[in-house]
Motif scaffolding. Structure first.
Motif, PDB file in Angstrom:
ATOM      1  N   LYS A  42       0.976  -1.072   0.090  1.00  0.00           N
ATOM      2  CA  LYS A  42       0.146   0.150  -0.011  1.00  0.00           C
ATOM      3  C   LYS A  42       0.786   1.079  -0.123  1.00  0.00           C
ATOM      4  CE  LYS A  42      -3.823  -2.233   2.605  1.00  0.00           C
ATOM      5  NZ  LYS A  42      -3.056  -3.302   2.811  1.00  0.00           N
ATOM      6  N   LEU A  64      -2.235   0.653  10.775  1.00  0.00           N
ATOM      7  CA  LEU A  64      -2.113  -0.692  10.045  1.00  0.00           C
ATOM      8  C   LEU A  64      -1.318  -1.539  10.645  1.00  0.00           C
ATOM      9  CD1 LEU A  64      -3.957   1.272   8.019  1.00  0.00           C
ATOM     10  CD2 LEU A  64      -2.394   0.434   6.227  1.00  0.00           C
ATOM     11  N   THR A  77      -7.141  -2.957   0.889  1.00  0.00           N
ATOM     12  CA  THR A  77      -6.752  -1.477   0.483  1.00  0.00           C
ATOM     13  C   THR A  77      -8.276  -0.683   0.540  1.00  0.00           C
ATOM     14  OG1 THR A  77      -5.531  -2.110  -1.409  1.00  0.00           O
ATOM     15  CG2 THR A  77      -6.344   0.086  -1.396  1.00  0.00           C
ATOM     16  N   THR A  80      -8.316  -0.075   4.463  1.00  0.00           N
ATOM     17  CA  THR A  80      -7.802   1.035   4.814  1.00  0.00           C
ATOM     18  C   THR A  80      -8.307   2.215   4.334  1.00  0.00           C
ATOM     19  OG1 THR A  80      -5.976  -0.541   4.416  1.00  0.00           O
ATOM     20  CG2 THR A  80      -5.452   1.931   4.406  1.00  0.00           C
ATOM     21  N   THR A  84      -9.105   5.213   6.969  1.00  0.00           N
ATOM     22  CA  THR A  84      -8.862   6.687   6.769  1.00  0.00           C
ATOM     23  C   THR A  84      -9.669   7.639   6.555  1.00  0.00           C
ATOM     24  OG1 THR A  84      -6.630   5.784   5.671  1.00  0.00           O
ATOM     25  CG2 THR A  84      -7.110   8.216   5.463  1.00  0.00           C
TER      26      THR A  84
END
Length: 209
Positions: A42, A64, A77, A80, A84
């Motif tokens: 990532k 993470l 992803t 994540t 975020t």
């Protein structure tokens, strides 16, 4: 005059960002890395206030790592991106972060993907995107030249065209850019684009891939 650029290709994603650390009319350094390696697969390219950018990207990276340590598996992803976005939305009502993000990653079951997340917690999955003053030129170039089946070389060539246009059009253009890539083999540096002899229209490439 910051700029972050992202492109998703056939089975990879490319993220490029300027490397200038600027305050008011002063350039403090030209080798600031604005693309954080969150984990093995990532990348997070960020622009915004330097303190917010550094603190927030490190905060996401460490969370993470903590999740992977506790659960013995990494976040995807998409997960994540949503984490975020949630942190930015929470901070928006308390002490907001002035940071804009392009998040790219590679998952075995999904392939390469990219997400646009801005400072007011807007989240979109995208194939191409850009932040900063350079986006005024990059987005139109991408609309014309982007294809979803691009090879790595074609995607980097598109990024190079965007960088060239930024240097040509902006009154105060960033001197140097860093390019990173993520694919099935992981996230890594791809190369740099640096000004030569004070002429921003010329560049050298230091490719490490």
């Amino acid at each position: 005059m910051e700029c972050v650029i992202g492109v998703v290709g056939r089975d990879f994603a490319v993220v490029a960002a300027d490397t200038s650390a600027v305050q008011s009319i002063l350039v403090h350094k030209t080798d600031e890395d604005k693309i954080m390696l969150l984990d093995s697969h990532k990348l997070m390219g960020a622009s915004g206030e330097p303190g917010d950018r550094v603190q927030f990207t490190e905060f996401i990276q460490k969370n993470l790592h903590l999740y992977q340590f506790r659960n013995n598996m990494p976040l995807s992803t998409a997960a994540t991106a949503n984490f975020t976005r949630g942190e930015l939305a929470t901070a928006l009502r308390k002490n907001p972060y002035s940071v804009n993000i392009i998040l790219a990653g590679f998952d075995e079951d999904v392939g390469a993907s990219m997400y646009y997340i801005d400072y007011i917690a807007t989240l979109h999955k995208i194939d191409k995107g850009a932040f900063g003053y350079g986006s005024y030129f990059c987005l139109s170039l991408m609309d014309k030249l982007y294809r979803p089946d691009m090879t790595v070389e074609e995607a980097v060539d598109l990024v190079d065209k965007c960088i060239k246009e930024i240097r040509l059009r902006l009154v105060v253009a960033p001197q140097n850019f860093a390019i990173k890539i993520v694919d099935k083999d992981g996230a890594r540096d791809y190369g740099k684009r640096e000004s030569v002899s004070g002429n921003p229209s010329e560049s050298t490439t230091a490719t490490t891939a």
